[in-house]
Design an enzyme around this catalytic site. Structure first.
Site, mmCIF file in Angstrom:
data_model
loop_
_atom_site.group_PDB
_atom_site.id
_atom_site.type_symbol
_atom_site.label_atom_id
_atom_site.label_comp_id
_atom_site.label_asym_id
_atom_site.label_seq_id
_atom_site.Cartn_x
_atom_site.Cartn_y
_atom_site.Cartn_z
ATOM 1 N NE ARG A 64 -3.816 -0.011 2.999
ATOM 2 C CZ ARG A 64 -4.230 0.921 2.352
ATOM 3 N NH1 ARG A 64 -4.693 0.802 1.854
ATOM 4 N NH2 ARG A 64 -4.273 2.394 3.591
ATOM 5 C CG HIS A 108 -19.480 7.595 3.595
ATOM 6 N ND1 HIS A 108 -18.948 6.993 3.427
ATOM 7 C CD2 HIS A 108 -20.785 7.813 4.264
ATOM 8 C CE1 HIS A 108 -19.770 5.973 4.464
ATOM 9 N NE2 HIS A 108 -20.635 6.221 4.592
#
Length: 197
Positions: A64, A108
């Site tokens: 990552r 979101h």
């Protein structure tokens, strides 16, 4: 003029709303590039509007952190004032957050802090909620835990499925992301102050 890089993972309906808004010369922001973590179908919207695109796939990197470094380099090459995650379905590594936050915002499909994570619409229905909505927030190192910038409510109908509710939330999301970017561009919202509060 606020310069935006928009990050997506899917069909790009919020991206489309931003592209349409920014194509109006009176809108105080412009999209300088659109990035994705895969060959997302939504990249076609950017190409239609003549906006450069890029893909930085986590599968191409050992971990990552190295993926994050590649994403930072690609985004930074466009020198954006604001990075907008619009249906970007990956948790950003700490190095990316550190590089861009608080000028890094996310859309979101819930009224945060309620229902964080990838299954917000399903979670609201499972909880028996009567109201949910959409939130734009600053991205921090948590999962949907950054300071809330703006929210809009969406009523949950008794016969709603995850699909029908999510479609109604998407309509609100498109309105909210355009409104929020406009407010940031006009300095009605100060992300640095909000991040410190």
């Amino acid at each position: 003029m606020l310069k935006l890089v928009v990050l997506i993972s899917g069909s790009g309906s919020n991206l489309r709303a931003l592209l349409e808004a920014t194509s109006d010369e009176s809108f105080p922001a412009q999209i300088v590039a659109v990035g994705a973590d895969n060959e997302a179908s939504g990249l076609a919207h950017a190409r239609e509007f003549g906006v450069p695109t890029f893909v930085v796939s986590p599968a191409d990197y050992a971990n990552r952190v190295s993926w994050g470094e590649a994403l930072i380099a690609e985004v930074s090459s466009y020198a954006p004032d604001l990075v907008v995650c619009a249906g970007f379905m990956r948790i950003l590594p700490a190095n990316v957050v550190g590089a861009f936050s608080p000028n890094l915002i996310n859309m979101h499909p819930a009224l945060l802090p309620l229902y964080p994570g990838a299954h917000a619409v399903r979670d609201a229905l499972a909880d028996g909620a009567t109201v949910t909505g959409a939130t734009v927030h600053i991205v921090d190192e948590g999962v949907d835990t950054g300071p809330v910038i703006e929210q809009l409510e969406v009523a949950i109908n008794a016969d709603d499925t995850e699909e029908t509710l999510h479609e109604r939330i998407k309509i609100v999301e498109r309105e909210l992301i355009v409104h929020t970017v406009r407010n940031i561009a006009h300095a009605h919202v100060n992300l640095q102050e909000l991040a410190r509060s």
